[in-house]
Design a protein around this motif. Structure first.
Motif, mmCIF file in Angstrom:
data_model
loop_
_atom_site.group_PDB
_atom_site.id
_atom_site.type_symbol
_atom_site.label_atom_id
_atom_site.label_comp_id
_atom_site.label_asym_id
_atom_site.label_seq_id
_atom_site.Cartn_x
_atom_site.Cartn_y
_atom_site.Cartn_z
ATOM 1 N N ILE A 52 0.958 -0.945 -0.139
ATOM 2 C CA ILE A 52 -0.097 0.076 0.032
ATOM 3 C C ILE A 52 0.924 1.088 -0.102
ATOM 4 C CG2 ILE A 52 -0.014 0.072 2.676
ATOM 5 C CD1 ILE A 52 -3.184 0.996 2.102
ATOM 6 N N ASP A 53 0.588 2.451 -0.758
ATOM 7 C CA ASP A 53 1.321 3.626 -0.645
ATOM 8 C C ASP A 53 0.974 4.070 0.398
ATOM 9 O OD1 ASP A 53 1.949 2.652 -3.366
ATOM 10 O OD2 ASP A 53 0.294 3.796 -4.034
ATOM 11 N N ALA A 54 2.169 4.944 0.997
ATOM 12 C CA ALA A 54 1.625 5.762 2.078
ATOM 13 C C ALA A 54 2.953 6.603 1.888
ATOM 14 C CB ALA A 54 2.217 5.071 3.837
ATOM 15 N N ARG A 55 2.378 8.137 2.518
ATOM 16 C CA ARG A 55 2.602 9.707 2.480
ATOM 17 C C ARG A 55 3.245 9.869 3.525
ATOM 18 N NH1 ARG A 55 2.713 7.727 -1.758
ATOM 19 N NH2 ARG A 55 2.604 9.077 -4.082
ATOM 20 N N VAL A 56 4.123 10.513 3.533
ATOM 21 C CA VAL A 56 4.423 11.533 4.927
ATOM 22 C C VAL A 56 4.738 12.977 4.697
ATOM 23 C CG1 VAL A 56 6.219 12.202 6.969
ATOM 24 C CG2 VAL A 56 6.361 9.539 6.184
ATOM 25 N N VAL A 72 -5.976 6.359 6.874
ATOM 26 C CA VAL A 72 -6.515 6.128 5.254
ATOM 27 C C VAL A 72 -7.233 7.087 4.180
ATOM 28 C CG1 VAL A 72 -7.079 4.489 3.533
ATOM 29 C CG2 VAL A 72 -5.811 3.981 6.122
ATOM 30 N N ILE A 73 -6.739 6.899 3.291
ATOM 31 C CA ILE A 73 -7.698 8.579 2.901
ATOM 32 C C ILE A 73 -7.690 7.460 0.772
ATOM 33 C CG2 ILE A 73 -6.558 10.522 3.261
ATOM 34 C CD1 ILE A 73 -5.159 10.600 0.805
ATOM 35 N N ALA A 74 -9.013 7.973 0.493
ATOM 36 C CA ALA A 74 -8.703 7.334 -1.430
ATOM 37 C C ALA A 74 -7.920 8.726 -2.427
ATOM 38 C CB ALA A 74 -9.922 7.114 -1.558
ATOM 39 N N PHE A 75 -7.069 8.044 -2.878
ATOM 40 C CA PHE A 75 -6.349 9.240 -3.874
ATOM 41 C C PHE A 75 -6.413 8.302 -4.478
ATOM 42 C CE2 PHE A 75 -2.195 10.311 -6.010
ATOM 43 C CZ PHE A 75 -3.105 12.248 -6.155
ATOM 44 N N HIS A 76 -6.997 9.085 -6.268
ATOM 45 C CA HIS A 76 -7.611 8.839 -7.469
ATOM 46 C C HIS A 76 -8.151 7.230 -7.201
ATOM 47 C CE1 HIS A 76 -6.194 12.129 -10.004
ATOM 48 N NE2 HIS A 76 -5.646 12.533 -8.858
ATOM 49 N N GLY A 77 -8.683 7.507 -6.567
ATOM 50 C CA GLY A 77 -9.710 5.698 -6.983
ATOM 51 C C GLY A 77 -8.487 4.580 -5.524
ATOM 52 N N LYS A 78 -7.294 4.845 -5.232
ATOM 53 C CA LYS A 78 -6.413 4.010 -4.358
ATOM 54 C C LYS A 78 -6.920 4.673 -3.046
ATOM 55 C CE LYS A 78 -2.967 2.383 -6.506
ATOM 56 N NZ LYS A 78 -1.416 1.941 -6.735
ATOM 57 N N ASN A 112 0.025 14.745 -10.409
ATOM 58 C CA ASN A 112 -1.256 14.720 -9.071
ATOM 59 C C ASN A 112 -0.752 14.802 -7.820
ATOM 60 O OD1 ASN A 112 -3.216 14.313 -11.401
ATOM 61 N ND2 ASN A 112 -3.171 12.348 -11.665
ATOM 62 N N GLU A 113 0.462 14.967 -6.951
ATOM 63 C CA GLU A 113 1.290 14.699 -6.104
ATOM 64 C C GLU A 113 0.469 16.380 -4.968
ATOM 65 O OE1 GLU A 113 1.710 12.397 -3.802
ATOM 66 O OE2 GLU A 113 2.792 11.350 -5.597
ATOM 67 N N GLU A 114 0.471 17.507 -5.492
ATOM 68 C CA GLU A 114 0.314 18.443 -5.047
ATOM 69 C C GLU A 114 -1.184 18.404 -4.821
ATOM 70 O OE1 GLU A 114 0.734 21.655 -8.143
ATOM 71 O OE2 GLU A 114 0.210 23.114 -7.037
ATOM 72 N N GLN A 115 -2.267 17.723 -5.411
ATOM 73 C CA GLN A 115 -3.588 17.553 -4.296
ATOM 74 C C GLN A 115 -3.728 17.224 -3.944
ATOM 75 O OE1 GLN A 115 -5.723 16.147 -7.900
ATOM 76 N NE2 GLN A 115 -5.124 17.397 -9.315
ATOM 77 N N ALA A 116 -2.466 15.567 -2.869
ATOM 78 C CA ALA A 116 -2.398 14.847 -2.385
ATOM 79 C C ALA A 116 -2.161 15.885 -1.050
ATOM 80 C CB ALA A 116 -2.340 14.182 -2.070
#
Length: 497
Positions: A76-80, A103-109, A162-166
């Motif tokens: 699973i992808d994760a972001r800090v 957990v969030i939804a980002f572009h369907g994932k 699309n990273e900027e949106q997240a």
């Protein structure tokens, strides 16, 4: 920070696992939640193994960590996004970590936003719980299709777009300089194959001085790309040119070309101030960006393990020789194919940008005014081919002059504008033509005489209102006079009635 691993339980073990002893304060019981079971809006407090960690700069300039977590159910992808500087050195790929977040939804994932993270001691943990499932083998009768090299690249580009949106947005310019920096990182990540070269270039991008200055720095004081973010645009343009030239000249090394295209001017972030006027800094005047870049290369290569000395020398040579001539400030002339190509492409990109900017500023239609820097006038009119286009559309300053409203001449009394005179003359001609006589109206039949109304009874007279017949008053001038009149009657009032 290395901490003791928590005592991990799964769904099948939760009922049969005894609780930890109160005296053992270093053991924490954590319920294992598998990656495939995570859903949007879930809270995360479980253990994963890290397989990937990258430091990424979004187009807005926001720095965050891109992490991939794995267990036996998948990855699973994760972001800090927060506390990046604190959490980045706390773990590395291959570590077991206790992750806390949401957990969030980002572009369907689904994606985990990490709020806190601790590195764990792997000894008490079962490695089988963190081995991803093997990919299914292809059927015997069918041959597995060859992997497409472009697919991961497309996915990476789409993700970075699309990273900027997240990422949480912060105040800032968000101009083309930040976008160019993101595209530079994308080229380095996807197109540079040599691991030492890639590590060095990413170390430059992650350097605090370069990361802060590159999105805003100009490439020059006034010759070419002399605007905020112009340096990143110039570096990106030369890197793209090297990709095309490397295909044409396969005897030149693509990785050295890309590295030279990025490094040759990068320390202009410290040579020219991005503030108003683009003045040279003290370090820029005393040392210059060629030597400053060579110093930075030595600093970064010393921090990278087993960096080849000959590779460092080739990269330093490209930087020190990229001006091409000793009288232009290069302490060395190009002696390698890569150094000669980088010099030629740098000169080409800066010259074309300078010419185009001069054409945009020039007010003429076909020829620019004589440019003192190049001692010539430049043709800026349309090309005599079927394309028929000019290098610069709109004619520079002239384009902006046409946008200003034209001053209208003042009208004299009784004077009409030229556009209104013909219409007025036509109206006057029509008024002079005699009108045809009117046809006599038909006599209407007389109306039937109505019966006379009955006479109304006279109203009784109103009672007289008690109003005095005469009103006496003094004028305002008398009321405001400082002295009273001498003939004021004794015992009288100011007014009567």
């Amino acid at each position: 920070m290395l901490v003791s691993a928590p005592e991990m339980t799964t769904d099948n073990q939760a009922e049969n696992t005894p609780t930890s002893s109160p005296t053992d304060a270093s053991v924490e019981t954590v319920r294992k939640v598998y990656a495939k079971d995570l859903r949007e809006k879930d809270s995360v407090n479980t253990v994963f193994r890290v397989t990937k960690k990258d430091r990424v700069t979004a187009r807005s300039g926001k720095v965050f960590l891109s992490v991939v977590l794995v267990d036996k159910s998948g990855e699973i992808d994760a972001r800090v996004f927060d506390k990046v500087e604190t959490l980045e050195p706390a773990f590395a790929p291959g570590d077991y970590v206790l992750v806390r977040g949401n957990v969030i939804a980002f572009h369907g994932k689904v994606q985990v936003v990490i709020e806190a993270l601790e590195r764990l001691d792997p000894e008490p943990l079962d490695p089988k719980e963190f081995e991803p499932p093997a990919a299914p083998a292809p059927a015997p009768a069918e041959q597995a299709p060859a992997p497409k090299a472009a697919a991961p690249a497309r996915e990476a580009r789409e993700e970075r777009r699309n990273e900027e949106q997240a990422a949480p947005k912060t105040g800032g310019e968000g101009h083309g300089g930040a976008r160019a920096v993101g595209q530079i990182r994308e080229i380095i990540t996807e197109r540079v194959n040599d691991p030492h070269v890639k590590a060095l270039l990413l170390a430059f991008l992650d350097d605090p001085q370069i990361a802060a200055g590159l999105p805003h720095a100009p490439a020059a004081k006034g010759v070419h790309h002399a605007y905020r973010g112009g340096l990143a645009d110039h570096l990106l343009s030369v890197m793209r040119l090297t990709l095309r030239v490397a295909d044409h000249y396969p005897m030149a090394d693509r990785d050295l070309l890309l590295a030279g295209a990025f490094l040759h001017d990068v320390m202009k972030v410290a040579e020219i101030s991005p503030e108003k006027g683009f003045e040279y800094t003290d370090e820029g005047k005393l040392v210059g960006h060629l030597v400053m870049t060579a110093q930075k290369i030595r600093e970064k290569t010393l921090s990278l393990p087993n960096f080849p000395p000959l590779l460092e020398q080739h990269l330093t040579h490209i930087v020190l020789s990229h001006h091409g001539r000793l009288e232009y400030g290069s302490p060395k002339l190009p002696v390698t194919l890569e150094a000669q190509i980088v010099h030629a492409l740098d000169s080409l990109d800066s010259r074309i940008a300078s010419w185009v900017e001069a054409m945009q500023r020039d007010p003429n239609d076909k020829w620019t005014e004589n440019l003192r820097l190049y001692e010539r006038s430049l043709w800026k009119g349309p090309v005599p081919t079927v394309r028929g286009r000019a290098p610069v559309e709109g004619g520079g300053r002239k384009k902006f002059k046409e946008k200003k409203p034209k001053e209208r001449p003042e009208k004299t009394a009784g004077e009409a504008s030229p556009s209104q005179r013909p219409e007025k003359a036509e109206r006057q001609e029509k008024q002079r033509e005699p009108r045809p006589p009117r046809e006599p109206r038909e006599q209407r039949e007389p109306r039937e005489q109505r019966e006379p109304r009955e006479a109304r009874e006279p109203k009784p007279p109103r009672e007289p209102v008690n109003v005095p017949k005469e009103l006496t008053f003094k004028p305002f001038s008398v009321l405001t006079a400082k002295t009273e009149p001498a003939n004021k009657p004794e015992g009288g009032s100011d007014s009567e009635g």
